[in-house]
Design a protein around this motif. Structure first.
Motif: not given
Length: 167
Positions: A115-125
């Motif tokens: 499992t991978v969780v990416i927080d603040e995904a909309s702020q990452a390119v």
């Protein structure tokens, strides 16, 4: 009895675009824990990889924990690699910036994450968001509000080619 292919994660990689965001996640793991499948709060073993962490979170850093164990004895490079491997294997959750998710620390030690969780995904390119996906996770959870801050890119050339686009 899990339904279909749904199963509790064995190993979780939690990423965010910035060190500040990862430090905040680490603080929440320390202070609040997480919910298990029955809704109980648990405090799983976790580790934070990468530099530039807040000094108050030093004890949760992989490098700090390795240093603590390595200073107990005179160790060679092979011993240090084994310590890193053991620490990463024993952690249920690994916290990292998106860029550190592609570092040698995880690659050379053969880390695997279901499992991978990416927080603040909309702020990452978009390209940074793809880095942790190289671990062939069973599930990827993107967290973020596309109506808040966009990805930060200073280069007008990069923006011209949509590098500032989030995933």
């Amino acid at each position: 009895p899990n339904e279909g292919n749904i199963h509790a994660p064995e190993k979780i990689l939690v990423c965010a675009p910035s060190n500040v965001a990862i430090d905040e996640i680490v603080r929440k793991l320390i202070n609040n824990g997480i919910f298990d499948k029955d809704g109980n709060i648990i405090y799983p073993k976790f580790i934070r990889i990468g530099p530039n962490f807040h000094p108050s979170l030093k004890e949760y850093s992989l490098d700090y924990q390795v240093q603590q164990q390595a200073t107990k004895e005179n160790m060679n490079e092979s011993d240090i690699k084994k310590i890193k491997q053991d620490l990463l294997n024993s952690a249920k959750i690994v916290c990292s910036t998106l860029s550190m998710a592609g570092s040698d620390v995880l690659l050379t030690l053969g880390a695997k994450f279901d499992t991978v969780v990416i927080d603040e995904a909309s702020q990452a390119v978009e390209l940074s968001t793809l880095i942790p996906l190289k671990y062939n996770c069973d599930r990827c959870i993107l967290v973020g509000d596309p109506n808040q801050l966009a990805a930060t890119v200073f280069s007008s050339t990069a923006m011209k080619y949509n590098y500032d686009q989030s995933f």
